[in-house]
Scaffold this motif. Structure first.
Motif, PDB file in Angstrom:
ATOM      1  N   ASN A 106       0.819  -1.214   0.000  1.00 11.23           N
ATOM      2  CA  ASN A 106       0.000   0.000   0.000  1.00 11.23           C
ATOM      3  C   ASN A 106       0.849   1.258   0.000  1.00 11.23           C
ATOM      4  O   ASN A 106       0.337   2.364  -0.195  1.00 11.23           O
ATOM      5  N   TYR A 144      -5.265  -7.731  -0.732  1.00  9.45           N
ATOM      6  CA  TYR A 144      -5.533  -6.451  -0.061  1.00  9.45           C
ATOM      7  C   TYR A 144      -5.372  -5.264  -1.011  1.00  9.45           C
ATOM      8  O   TYR A 144      -5.976  -4.210  -0.810  1.00  9.45           O
ATOM      9  N   TYR A 147      -8.821  -4.530  -2.757  1.00  6.71           N
ATOM     10  CA  TYR A 147      -9.955  -4.028  -1.980  1.00  6.71           C
ATOM     11  C   TYR A 147     -10.462  -2.652  -2.438  1.00  6.71           C
ATOM     12  O   TYR A 147     -11.664  -2.486  -2.705  1.00  6.71           O
ATOM     13  N   PRO A 148      -9.587  -1.643  -2.569  1.00 11.93           N
ATOM     14  CA  PRO A 148     -10.115  -0.322  -2.954  1.00 11.93           C
ATOM     15  C   PRO A 148     -10.502  -0.237  -4.429  1.00 11.93           C
ATOM     16  O   PRO A 148     -11.126   0.752  -4.847  1.00 11.93           O
ATOM     17  N   ASP A 223      -6.016   6.737  11.686  1.00 10.66           N
ATOM     18  CA  ASP A 223      -6.514   6.521  10.333  1.00 10.66           C
ATOM     19  C   ASP A 223      -5.798   5.339   9.672  1.00 10.66           C
ATOM     20  O   ASP A 223      -6.423   4.521   8.988  1.00 10.66           O
ATOM     21  N   THR A 224      -4.491   5.280   9.864  1.00  6.93           N
ATOM     22  CA  THR A 224      -3.700   4.208   9.259  1.00  6.93           C
ATOM     23  C   THR A 224      -4.135   2.850   9.800  1.00  6.93           C
ATOM     24  O   THR A 224      -4.314   1.893   9.037  1.00  6.93           O
ATOM     25  N   ASN A 227      -7.764   1.820   8.562  1.00  8.45           N
ATOM     26  CA  ASN A 227      -7.722   1.372   7.172  1.00  8.45           C
ATOM     27  C   ASN A 227      -7.063   0.004   7.072  1.00  8.45           C
ATOM     28  O   ASN A 227      -7.497  -0.864   6.313  1.00  8.45           O
ATOM     29  N   ASN A 228      -6.016  -0.184   7.869  1.00  2.00           N
ATOM     30  CA  ASN A 228      -5.309  -1.460   7.868  1.00  2.00           C
ATOM     31  C   ASN A 228      -6.223  -2.590   8.339  1.00  2.00           C
ATOM     32  O   ASN A 228      -6.183  -3.700   7.804  1.00  2.00           O
ATOM     33  N   LYS A 230      -9.472  -2.791   7.971  1.00  2.81           N
ATOM     34  CA  LYS A 230     -10.430  -3.100   6.904  1.00  2.81           C
ATOM     35  C   LYS A 230      -9.817  -4.010   5.848  1.00  2.81           C
ATOM     36  O   LYS A 230     -10.397  -5.026   5.472  1.00  2.81           O
ATOM     37  N   ILE A 231      -8.658  -3.618   5.355  1.00  2.54           N
ATOM     38  CA  ILE A 231      -8.066  -4.403   4.271  1.00  2.54           C
ATOM     39  C   ILE A 231      -7.539  -5.746   4.774  1.00  2.54           C
ATOM     40  O   ILE A 231      -7.576  -6.742   4.045  1.00  2.54           O
TER      41      ILE A 231
END
Length: 600
Positions: A106, A144, A147-148, A223-224, A227-228, A230-231
């Motif tokens: 990422n 991963y 995912y986005p 935030d990091t 997000n981590n 989720k993925i």
């Protein structure tokens, strides 16, 4: 920032080089040095722990570190089971710490994209491995990154194109988007192509990730991490589904030490494994109620086959379950030939030891009532610690554990293969023509407090209707055995007697029963006095009761073989003998099924 590093293999060394430039590394240990994590002063002095140990050890170490209130960075995959992963995130929340899983790609500037109709992802590497390991070690990165980019991350179809021992090709449809995957761990060169976009880069993306993870800016960290999460959950759930649908499925029935070992060994070799256990916990019956001795063969002078099997199996058991052995106590082990009523003379026993290759030291003068005493090297294990290690392997290798679920013979049709390791109820799963008689023995194992002179002493009186004493785990107690008085009922049958199970239902496999009405402790004391002075003074703490199953009509040699039988195309049976052989028979099973499903 003060950090610790657990794992010092190839990737651990790479991490260390990066960490030393960005943080103060307080310790570097391997997975065998985890006792350091119990040092409160050291753990209170660090903010992050980086974990780079083998995949199957992650869950146990992460859980241990989170419980110390330390932020954790773990190499992927965190676990193979998404349910366990969610438990760990909940634990991190409970202790108000961060849990971060390696998502290094990422931080690459490579442009990942999906094709208009389909995307192809190809990874090859040299150096070996297994097809199943390719999913967690290579495919995880690509999942991963997807995912986005997915319009809809729901999997609508999985199709296996090709599978062998070292490579796998498959297709996944996420909604209407198709992604083709190919992985090979036996290639001539390392290659990574993502929809014709090379992701090889000279960027130091590892350092970029470490800087972000160790940032003191709480907004960035939060935030990091979110997000981590989720993925990482997405990637783990996809990999878990791929394991279930792409690889041969095996049901193992019975979660004693033999069933547990077979289950995680098969899972580590590339099978999708479900372990059924009728009780609410693993290892709750015969694996829990015994003398806790890792036999080397000294116990079986009338069955050289059992002795040799125990001796040859010892090293594999120690390599696998060595942390369960009693190491801190200096236990002496003695085997004694009784002067009267022994089926083996002193000379015959010494000859047996020489022929089997068992080292010994003759002790003089011999114990009262004995013609021979030899001091030997042998081990005892802690059954609680052994169960903990089994849980670590089962979770670490992604075995689906179904507790409190009594499997029926119907499951034969649901899996590619079924392994029955139920010990006393094997015949429940066999066709009538394949059922055999077993000798069932309802056994009592008294737990006692003996005189100080017996502390840390394991003594076996042989070879006849005699008894033995063994230290009971890490306690000051002993567990007693007796060839005659330990047996409350003995019969030959295909299955346990229902009326007997009903009679003993309140005490059978229930752990230590205080002041049991059915005890033979007075007979243990009476017959033990001949060899153990002051035996009548011992304190009876309680007794454990279980069903022992042996081959019938083997009183002449007392053989205790472990047998692996292939009953039909999709059914194997493990009849368990000595506990120490559990790893060897699991390896034999893995070899047979791997050759059948994956080729040589």
């Amino acid at each position: 920032m003060k950090v610790g590093l657990i794992g010092y293999g190839k990737w651990g060394k790479t991490l260390l080089k990066k960490l030393t430039k960005r943080a103060k590394v307080r310790f570097v240990i391997t997975s065998s040095g985890l006792d350091l994590l119990n040092d409160k002063a050291i753990m209170n002095d660090i903010e992050w722990v980086f974990i780079a140990t083998p995949d199957h050890t992650h869950e146990y170490i992460v859980r241990k570190c989170l419980s110390k209130g330390v932020n954790v960075f773990c190499e992927k995959p965190l676990t193979i089971l998404s349910s366990v992963m969610e438990e760990l995130y909940q634990l991190a929340d409970y202790y108000d710490v961060h849990l971060y899983v390696d998502d290094v790609y990422n931080y690459s500037s490579s442009v990942f994209k999906l094709g208009s109709s389909s995307t192809s992802i190809k990874r090859t590497k040299s150096g070996g491995g297994t097809a199943k390991s390719l999913l967690s070690r290579l495919a995880y990165h690509d999942i991963y990154k997807l995912y986005p980019l997915l319009t809809d991350p729901t999997i609508t179809d999985i199709f296996l194109v090709q599978l062998n021992k070292t490579s796998i090709t498959f297709r996944i449809m996420f909604g209407s988007q198709t992604v083709n995957f190919h992985y090979d761990c036996d290639a001539q060169e390392r290659k990574h192509v993502w929809n014709n976009v090379s992701v090889e880069t000279d960027e130091d993306i590892l350092t970029s990730m470490i800087i972000k993870v160790l940032s003191n800016n709480q907004d960035i960290v939060q935030d990091t991490v979110l997000n981590n999460i989720k993925i990482s959950l997405f990637a783990t759930e996809v990999i878990e589904q791929l394991h279930r649908e792409l690889f041969p499925s095996v049901a193992v029935v019975g979660a004693g030490i033999f069933g547990c070992t077979a289950a995680w060994k098969l899972a580590s070799a590339g099978f999708s494994v479900v372990l059924y256990e009728k009780n609410s916990d693993i290892m709750g019956e015969a694996s829990r109620t015994n003398q806790y001795r890792l036999h080397r063969g000294f116990h079986y002078p009338r069955s050289p086959e059992t002795a040799l099997a125990s001796k040859s199996a010892e090293s594999a058991f120690i390599k696998t379950y060595g942390e369960s052995l009693l190491k801190d106590q200096k236990i002496t082990h003695e085997y004694c030939i009784a002067s009267e009523n022994s089926m083996v003379t002193a000379d015959q026993y010494l000859k047996f030891c020489e022929e089997v290759g068992l080292d010994y030291e003759v002790v003089t003068p011999p114990r009262d009532g004995c013609d021979l005493v030899v001091r030997v090297k042998e081990n005892l294990f802690n059954d609680t610690r052994l169960k903990e290690i089994c849980y670590q392997y089962l979770r670490g290798y992604g075995v689906q554990l179904k507790l409190s679920q009594k499997a029926s013979s119907d499951i034969l049709t649901e899996y590619d293969h079924v392994v029955v390791a139920t010990y006393s109820t094997i015949n429940d799963f066999l066709p009538r023509d394949n059922q055999r008689d077993y000798q069932f023995e309802l056994c009592e194992k008294p737990i006692v407090k003996m005189a100080e002179e017996y502390k840390n002493k394991s003594v076996v009186i042989m070879d006849g209707p005699f008894m033995c004493i063994d230290p009971y785990g890490d306690t000051d107690y002993h567990v007693l055995g007796n060839v005659e008085h330990a047996i409350h009922d003995r019969y030959v049958s295909k299955l346990p007697k229902k009326d007997l199970l009903k009679k003993y239902k309140d005490i059978l496999n229930k752990g230590i029963i205080i002041d049991p009405k059915q005890t033979n402790i007075s007979e243990f004391k009476r017959t033990g006095e001949k060899f153990f002075p002051r035996m009548s003074d011992l304190e009876h703490i309680g007794s454990m009761f279980t069903h022992r199953v042996v081959l019938p009509n083997r009183e002449h040699d007392d053989a205790r073989p472990t047998e692996l039988e292939r009953v039909s195309r999709n059914l194997s049976v493990i009849f368990s003998g000595k506990i120490g052989t559990c790893v060897d028979v699991a390896d034999q099973l893995v070899k047979e099924l791997s050759e059948e499903h994956y080729g040589t």
